[in-house]
Design an enzyme around this catalytic site. Structure first.
Site, short mmCIF file in Angstrom:
data_model
loop_
_atom_site.label_atom_id
_atom_site.label_comp_id
_atom_site.label_asym_id
_atom_site.label_seq_id
_atom_site.Cartn_x
_atom_site.Cartn_y
_atom_site.Cartn_z
N TYR A 1 9.73 -2.11 6.82
CA TYR A 1 8.37 -1.56 6.82
C TYR A 1 8.21 -0.54 7.95
O TYR A 1 7.74 0.58 7.74
CB TYR A 1 7.36 -2.71 6.98
CG TYR A 1 5.91 -2.30 6.84
CD1 TYR A 1 5.38 -1.96 5.60
CD2 TYR A 1 5.06 -2.28 7.95
CE1 TYR A 1 4.04 -1.60 5.47
CE2 TYR A 1 3.73 -1.93 7.82
CZ TYR A 1 3.22 -1.58 6.57
OH TYR A 1 1.89 -1.22 6.46
N THR B 1 -7.19 -6.60 3.88
CA THR B 1 -6.87 -6.29 2.47
C THR B 1 -5.92 -7.38 1.95
O THR B 1 -5.48 -8.26 2.70
CB THR B 1 -6.14 -4.94 2.35
OG1 THR B 1 -4.88 -5.07 3.02
CG2 THR B 1 -6.94 -3.80 2.97
N ASN C 1 -1.25 6.92 -0.30
CA ASN C 1 -1.57 5.70 0.43
C ASN C 1 -0.88 4.46 -0.12
O ASN C 1 -0.78 3.44 0.58
CB ASN C 1 -3.11 5.55 0.39
CG ASN C 1 -3.57 4.17 0.69
OD1 ASN C 1 -3.57 3.76 1.84
ND2 ASN C 1 -3.96 3.42 -0.34
N LYS D 1 7.55 3.48 7.45
CA LYS D 1 6.25 4.04 7.85
C LYS D 1 6.39 5.04 9.00
O LYS D 1 5.62 6.00 9.08
CB LYS D 1 5.30 2.91 8.24
CG LYS D 1 4.85 2.07 7.05
CD LYS D 1 3.96 2.88 6.14
CE LYS D 1 3.36 2.04 5.03
NZ LYS D 1 2.43 2.81 4.19
N1 LIG Z 1 -3.75 -3.79 5.55
C1 LIG Z 1 -3.24 -3.41 6.71
O1 LIG Z 1 -3.35 -4.13 7.72
C2 LIG Z 1 -2.54 -2.08 6.82
C3 LIG Z 1 -2.33 -1.56 8.12
C4 LIG Z 1 -1.70 -0.33 8.25
C5 LIG Z 1 -1.28 0.36 7.12
N2 LIG Z 1 -1.50 -0.18 5.87
C6 LIG Z 1 -1.05 0.60 4.72
O2 LIG Z 1 -2.18 0.91 3.94
C7 LIG Z 1 -1.76 1.20 2.60
C8 LIG Z 1 -2.68 0.46 1.64
O3 LIG Z 1 -2.48 -0.93 1.82
P1 LIG Z 1 -3.66 -2.00 1.73
O4 LIG Z 1 -3.71 -2.71 3.02
O5 LIG Z 1 -4.87 -1.39 1.16
O6 LIG Z 1 -2.98 -3.05 0.73
P2 LIG Z 1 -3.24 -3.46 -0.78
O7 LIG Z 1 -4.67 -3.85 -0.95
O8 LIG Z 1 -2.17 -4.45 -1.08
O9 LIG Z 1 -2.99 -2.11 -1.58
C9 LIG Z 1 -1.71 -1.58 -1.81
C10 LIG Z 1 -1.88 -0.51 -2.88
O10 LIG Z 1 -0.62 0.14 -3.11
C11 LIG Z 1 -0.36 0.14 -4.51
N3 LIG Z 1 1.08 0.13 -4.76
C12 LIG Z 1 2.00 -0.68 -4.19
N4 LIG Z 1 3.22 -0.42 -4.70
C13 LIG Z 1 3.06 0.58 -5.60
C14 LIG Z 1 3.94 1.27 -6.47
N5 LIG Z 1 5.26 1.01 -6.50
N6 LIG Z 1 3.44 2.24 -7.27
C15 LIG Z 1 2.11 2.52 -7.27
N7 LIG Z 1 1.23 1.90 -6.46
C16 LIG Z 1 1.70 0.94 -5.65
C17 LIG Z 1 -1.07 -1.11 -5.03
O11 LIG Z 1 -1.39 -0.97 -6.38
P3 LIG Z 1 -0.69 -1.74 -7.64
O12 LIG Z 1 -0.29 -3.09 -7.17
O13 LIG Z 1 -1.81 -1.74 -8.65
O14 LIG Z 1 0.43 -0.84 -8.00
C18 LIG Z 1 -2.35 -1.10 -4.20
O15 LIG Z 1 -3.30 -0.26 -4.79
C19 LIG Z 1 -0.30 0.78 2.51
O16 LIG Z 1 0.51 1.93 2.57
C20 LIG Z 1 -0.11 -0.07 3.75
O17 LIG Z 1 1.22 -0.07 4.19
C21 LIG Z 1 -2.12 -1.37 5.71
#
Ligand SMILES: NC(=O)c1ccc[n+]([C@@H]2O[C@H](COP(=O)([O-])OP(=O)(O)OC[C@H]3O[C@@H](n4cnc5c(N)ncnc54)[C@H](OP(=O)(O)O)[C@@H]3O)[C@@H](O)[C@H]2O)c1
Length: 254
Positions: A157, A192, A90, A161
């Site tokens: 992005y 988030t 994720n 994805k």
């Molecule tokens: N929020 C939305 O609207 C949304 C919608 C659709 C899909 N998504 C997807 O959902 C997933 C989770 O995102 P979120 O919305 O929960 O955002 P978030 O709160 O910013 O979380 C992102 C997570 O990814 C980790 N991460 C990022 N780069 C990394 C790396 N190089 N190595 C290891 N860990 C890494 C971060 O941890 P660290 O910074 O501690 O490494 C954090 O735990 C993502 O793939 C995002 O694209 C989000």
């Protein structure tokens, strides 16, 4: 309760947002969870929270761009908890955004490395451990962006994805005979850090909210419950899917 009893799971991106909520829910449902991300202190706080609630978890900090990190996550699951049943891959980044003519090759490549190549490297090591053990479930976090919805300025992005959907299909076909199910979850907007970074004004948040039929964005826990379904035996005949969990954003034109 107890939908993941005796299961062992890896959750990446567990230091925040969707990953954190999902790791907590998996643990509540009885799974032992290996939680990953770069921020060790956030992971350790999550482990404390899970253990205080009676669950079991181990924090393994690292960067998902590293193949060695995925080997370590899998070996930790197998050596400390005895097996690997579930992987929620994720972790992700918005990457370099803005008009595509201004996006650098390095920025585009980095977005692919964190969002797409990492998922391949993770699955490469997870499927072997799962197949050894009679099967398992892998879930990737894709998004509606680049699938059923397009936003200007998000080329890297969207490309990274939507690549996850092809990866999901290929792996589901290849490892289905070993009883490994592979699915992608496609959230709409979720409240988030990433959402707030991309939508840093009240106007932007109102615009994105209005795109959804439900006229709100999701809480991370709502996405976690859908991931739980795909990860659990409730989805025992579900593989190779791109599962939209988008509050009706994809079908809304008003
Ligand atoms: N929020 C939305 O609207 C949304 C919608 C659709 C899909 N998504 C997807 O959902 C997933 C989770 O995102 P979120 O919305 O929960 O955002 P978030 O709160 O910013 O979380 C992102 C997570 O990814 C980790 N991460 C990022 N780069 C990394 C790396 N190089 N190595 C290891 N860990 C890494 C971060 O941890 P660290 O910074 O501690 O490494 C954090 O735990 C993502 O793939 C995002 O694209 C989000």
């Amino acid at each position: 309760m107890n939908r993941l009893i005796d299961k062992v799971a890896i959750v990446t991106g567990a230091s925040a947002g969707i990953g954190r909520a999902t790791a907590r829910l998996f643990a509540e449902e009885g799974a032992r969870v290996v939680v990953g991300a770069r921020r060790r202190s956030e992971l350790e706080a999550l482990v404390d929270e899970i253990e205080a609630a009676g669950g079991k978890a181990i924090a393994v900090a690292g960067d998902v761009r590293s193949e060695d990190y995925h080997k370590l996550l899998v070996s930790t699951a197998v050596e400390r908890f005895g097996r690997l049943d579930i992987a929620f891959n994720n972790a992700g980044t918005l990457g370099e955004a803005g008009p595509s003519t201004g996006v650098s090759e390095a920025g585009f490549a980095e977005t692919l490395a964190i969002n797409l190549t990492s998922a391949f490297l993770a699955a490469k090591h997870q499927v072997a451990a799962m197949a050894d053990n009679g099967g398992g479930s892998i879930v990737f976090t894709s998004t509606f962006v680049g699938y059923s919805f397009a936003f200007p300025g998000m080329a890297a992005y969207a490309a990274s994805k939507s690549g996850l959907i092809g990866l999901t299909q290929a792996l589901a076909a290849e490892y289905g005979p070993k009883n490994v199910r592979v699915n992608a979850i496609l959230p709409g907007a979720v409240d988030t850090d990433m959402y707030r970074e991309a939508n840093d004004t009240a106007e932007k948040q109102a615009f994105v909210t209005a795109l959804h039929a439900l006229k709100r964005v999701a809480a991370p826990e709502e996405i976690a419950r859908s991931v739980l379904y795909l990860a659990s035996d409730d989805a025992s005949f579900v593989s190779g899917t791109a599962a939209l969990v988008d509050g009706g954003a994809s079908i809304t034109r008003t």
